[in-house]
Design an enzyme around this catalytic site. Sequence first.
Site, PDB file in Angstrom:
ATOM      1  N   ASP A  36     -47.998  -1.927  -2.121  1.00 26.69           N
ATOM      2  CA  ASP A  36     -47.285  -1.191  -3.177  1.00 26.69           C
ATOM      3  C   ASP A  36     -47.170   0.305  -2.898  1.00 26.69           C
ATOM      4  O   ASP A  36     -47.185   1.133  -3.816  1.00 26.69           O
ATOM      5  CB  ASP A  36     -47.960  -1.411  -4.553  1.00 26.69           C
ATOM      6  N   LYS A  45     -42.809   0.676   0.084  1.00 29.18           N
ATOM      7  CA  LYS A  45     -42.138   0.237   1.322  1.00 29.18           C
ATOM      8  C   LYS A  45     -40.670  -0.095   1.075  1.00 29.18           C
ATOM      9  O   LYS A  45     -39.797   0.246   1.874  1.00 29.18           O
ATOM     10  CB  LYS A  45     -42.848  -1.005   1.905  1.00 29.18           C
ATOM     11  N   GLN A  70     -47.268  -6.111   1.973  1.00 26.62           N
ATOM     12  CA  GLN A  70     -48.663  -5.754   1.748  1.00 26.62           C
ATOM     13  C   GLN A  70     -48.989  -4.435   2.482  1.00 26.62           C
ATOM     14  O   GLN A  70     -48.094  -3.640   2.688  1.00 26.62           O
ATOM     15  CB  GLN A  70     -49.620  -6.899   2.178  1.00 26.62           C
ATOM     16  N   GLY A  96     -43.846  -7.600  -3.649  1.00 23.11           N
ATOM     17  CA  GLY A  96     -42.888  -7.180  -4.674  1.00 23.11           C
ATOM     18  C   GLY A  96     -42.389  -5.808  -4.277  1.00 23.11           C
ATOM     19  O   GLY A  96     -43.150  -4.850  -4.320  1.00 23.11           O
ATOM     20  N   HIS A  97     -41.154  -5.731  -3.834  1.00 19.02           N
ATOM     21  CA  HIS A  97     -40.597  -4.468  -3.337  1.00 19.02           C
ATOM     22  C   HIS A  97     -39.472  -4.018  -4.266  1.00 19.02           C
ATOM     23  O   HIS A  97     -38.500  -4.740  -4.470  1.00 19.02           O
ATOM     24  CB  HIS A  97     -40.069  -4.634  -1.907  1.00 19.02           C
TER      25      HIS A  97
HETATM   26  P1  GDP Z   1     -43.801  -1.789  -2.178  1.00 16.88           P
HETATM   27  O1  GDP Z   1     -44.434  -3.101  -2.506  1.00 16.88           O
HETATM   28  O2  GDP Z   1     -44.550  -1.046  -1.133  1.00 16.88           O
HETATM   29  O3  GDP Z   1     -42.340  -1.890  -1.873  1.00 16.88           O
HETATM   30  O4  GDP Z   1     -43.928  -0.905  -3.515  1.00 16.88           O
HETATM   31  P2  GDP Z   1     -43.579  -1.397  -5.009  1.00 16.88           P
HETATM   32  O5  GDP Z   1     -42.118  -1.502  -5.135  1.00 16.88           O
HETATM   33  O6  GDP Z   1     -44.405  -2.576  -5.370  1.00 16.88           O
HETATM   34  O7  GDP Z   1     -44.172  -0.196  -5.863  1.00 16.88           O
HETATM   35  C1  GDP Z   1     -43.702   1.091  -5.732  1.00 16.88           C
HETATM   36  C2  GDP Z   1     -43.095   1.542  -7.079  1.00 16.88           C
HETATM   37  O8  GDP Z   1     -42.979   2.948  -7.077  1.00 16.88           O
HETATM   38  C3  GDP Z   1     -41.680   1.025  -7.290  1.00 16.88           C
HETATM   39  O9  GDP Z   1     -41.445   0.855  -8.674  1.00 16.88           O
HETATM   40  C4  GDP Z   1     -40.807   2.157  -6.743  1.00 16.88           C
HETATM   41  O10 GDP Z   1     -39.526   2.225  -7.347  1.00 16.88           O
HETATM   42  C5  GDP Z   1     -41.619   3.343  -7.145  1.00 16.88           C
HETATM   43  N1  GDP Z   1     -41.528   4.510  -6.261  1.00 16.88           N
HETATM   44  C6  GDP Z   1     -41.376   4.590  -4.913  1.00 16.88           C
HETATM   45  N2  GDP Z   1     -41.440   5.861  -4.507  1.00 16.88           N
HETATM   46  C7  GDP Z   1     -41.646   6.611  -5.614  1.00 16.88           C
HETATM   47  C8  GDP Z   1     -41.817   8.005  -5.847  1.00 16.88           C
HETATM   48  O11 GDP Z   1     -41.825   8.834  -4.950  1.00 16.88           O
HETATM   49  N3  GDP Z   1     -42.031   8.406  -7.150  1.00 16.88           N
HETATM   50  C9  GDP Z   1     -42.054   7.527  -8.184  1.00 16.88           C
HETATM   51  N4  GDP Z   1     -42.271   7.996  -9.396  1.00 16.88           N
HETATM   52  N5  GDP Z   1     -41.884   6.212  -7.985  1.00 16.88           N
HETATM   53  C10 GDP Z   1     -41.692   5.766  -6.733  1.00 16.88           C
HETATM   54  P1  IMO Z   2     -46.440  -5.634  -1.503  1.00 14.63           P
HETATM   55  O1  IMO Z   2     -45.622  -6.127  -0.329  1.00 14.63           O
HETATM   56  C1  IMO Z   2     -50.335  -5.371  -3.467  1.00 14.63           C
HETATM   57  C2  IMO Z   2     -53.096  -8.730  -2.870  1.00 14.63           C
HETATM   58  C3  IMO Z   2     -53.397  -9.554  -4.100  1.00 14.63           C
HETATM   59  C4  IMO Z   2     -54.830  -9.987  -3.794  1.00 14.63           C
HETATM   60  C5  IMO Z   2     -54.789 -10.208  -2.285  1.00 14.63           C
HETATM   61  C6  IMO Z   2     -54.594 -11.654  -1.881  1.00 14.63           C
HETATM   62  O2  IMO Z   2     -45.691  -5.571  -2.781  1.00 14.63           O
HETATM   63  O3  IMO Z   2     -47.144  -4.375  -1.140  1.00 14.63           O
HETATM   64  P2  IMO Z   2     -52.483 -13.284  -1.867  1.00 14.63           P
HETATM   65  O4  IMO Z   2     -51.636 -13.772  -2.992  1.00 14.63           O
HETATM   66  O5  IMO Z   2     -51.747 -12.560  -0.798  1.00 14.63           O
HETATM   67  O6  IMO Z   2     -53.370 -14.350  -1.297  1.00 14.63           O
HETATM   68  O7  IMO Z   2     -53.488 -12.219  -2.578  1.00 14.63           O
HETATM   69  O8  IMO Z   2     -53.704  -9.430  -1.802  1.00 14.63           O
HETATM   70  N1  IMO Z   2     -51.647  -8.586  -2.558  1.00 14.63           N
HETATM   71  C7  IMO Z   2     -50.947  -7.476  -2.796  1.00 14.63           C
HETATM   72  N2  IMO Z   2     -51.294  -6.316  -3.386  1.00 14.63           N
HETATM   73  N3  IMO Z   2     -49.085  -5.526  -2.964  1.00 14.63           N
HETATM   74  C8  IMO Z   2     -48.724  -6.664  -2.338  1.00 14.63           C
HETATM   75  O9  IMO Z   2     -47.545  -6.807  -1.709  1.00 14.63           O
HETATM   76  C9  IMO Z   2     -49.655  -7.721  -2.274  1.00 14.63           C
HETATM   77  N4  IMO Z   2     -49.622  -8.972  -1.764  1.00 14.63           N
HETATM   78  C10 IMO Z   2     -50.845  -9.473  -1.939  1.00 14.63           C
HETATM   79  O10 IMO Z   2     -53.318  -8.780  -5.270  1.00 14.63           O
HETATM   80  O11 IMO Z   2     -55.710  -8.915  -4.051  1.00 14.63           O
HETATM   81 MG    MG Z   3     -45.186  -4.148  -4.164  1.00 13.62          MG
END
Ligand code: GDP
Ligand code: IMO
Ligand code: MG
Length: 426
Positions: free
Chosen positions: A13, A16, A223, A40-41
């Site tokens: 999270d 990415k 991840q 979850g991206h």
């Molecule tokens: P990922 O799994 O690495 O793709 O990250 P996620 O999408 O799960 O979580 C990142 C969250 O932060 C998302 O809701 C993005 O839209 C948001 N985000 C990314 N960069 C920034 C930033 O610089 N500032 C803020 N406020 N939100 C951001």
């Molecule tokens: P993105 O791509 C954050 C964590 C789960 C748990 C552990 C194992 O959005 O960054 P799993 O279901 O993979 O066997 O769970 O890994 N986990 C993540 N945490 N972002 C993710 O993906 C994750 N994918 C798995 O919360 O702790």
């Molecule tokens: Mg994510």
Amino acid sequence: MSVTAIIGMQWGDEGKGKIVDALGEEANIVARCQGGGNAGHTVVISGKIFKLHLIPSGILRENAIAVIGNGVAFDPVKACAEIDGLEEKGIKTAGRLFISDRAHIVMPYHKILDGLREESRGKANLGTTRQGIGPTYGDKAARCGLRGHHLVDVANFPTLVKERVAEANKQIEFMGGEKIDADAMLAEIMPAVEKLRPYITDTVELLQDALDADKNILLEGAQGAMLDIDFGTYPFLTSSNTTTGGCATGSGIPPWAIKEVHGVLKAFTTRVGTGPFPTELAGEQAELLRGSGKNHWDEFGTTTGRARRCGWLDLVVARYSTRINGITNLHITKMDIMSTFDEIKICTGYTIDGKPIKGFPSSLDVLEKCQPVYEVFPGWKQDISQCKSISDLPEGAQKYLKLISKHCGVPVTSASIGPGREQTLF
Ligand code: GDP
Ligand code: IMO
Ligand code: MG
């Protein structure tokens, strides 16, 4: 030819999806190499929010095609729902999405087993996303998985599934679960399987041809390094190699072809689920980092909705991650969230009994004894979300970026000041 990997440097999270989108302008192909529906991206384009789990974020760039590589744990039912959601928003997938015939298939029994294993662990549960990831990769390693090519083998698929269900039922029964009926399960998944058949192909050949044709390829990590099955905080991690090595084995692209490895590092640390977290905060400071949950970028899981644990930036993690991934460029996200603090801390090292330690401990017992050493920064207390370049950022924010860069030994390529596509300062 250019192949660039985009890797999460913490516990996932990091943002990415946003960085893949930002770098995707020139990309011909965006490929996922590992993970599955656990990811979850989020990508925000002109105020429209897209949440992707299995489909590479590159699908949102008209110029690019999206590839789901052989290393992905592929859930056909979830993928279909995601394709439908994209098509509703006007994003075409036909002829633009390619799924590896070698990718392992997440079956309904994998999800059941994921849940049963978590239940049986009680308080010591791993906090998985219950998307069947562990059991699917477990079957892959045990050499009894089903792959993309099995889905297109129309004549044999039902028989194969029945054999696998019989095996899975033994485990389900042993763990006190309710056995599944193979016919009912087939009826449940067949609409998705049929819909996806045209998307399944030899993506190794596709990517090799793209290399020969000097195409630009982005490899979208899922991840983060600390969730890597080998290098992360075992056993509190996921079941794939989330680091650069996984990009090669999960796509069929040779390691030498990956010229740049872009690490995405959030300006603070978060983690979902259980497991160690040396710089974790509680109380008001954690809440300021997490946000109230009103904004989509607040720290609540995209896949599970769980509140993410929050803490200060950990440069021991960032440096370890830089080294095991071979990071060449840093992207620092969520800098805007740091603007509210009077004082910001960064962990620059760990000590045990007052003595500094080198590297990142393999043993969780040792990690538990580690005390973070903090450097304290005065906060910049200024809204930075409208800045147009890195040089517009307040001095404090620039110093923050410089400290990260110095500690990792890698330049900062971008700083992100909001979720929007335009809020990335290169
Ligand atoms: P990922 O799994 O690495 O793709 O990250 P996620 O999408 O799960 O979580 C990142 C969250 O932060 C998302 O809701 C993005 O839209 C948001 N985000 C990314 N960069 C920034 C930033 O610089 N500032 C803020 N406020 N939100 C951001
Ligand atoms: P993105 O791509 C954050 C964590 C789960 C748990 C552990 C194992 O959005 O960054 P799993 O279901 O993979 O066997 O769970 O890994 N986990 C993540 N945490 N972002 C993710 O993906 C994750 N994918 C798995 O919360 O702790
Ligand atoms: Mg994510």
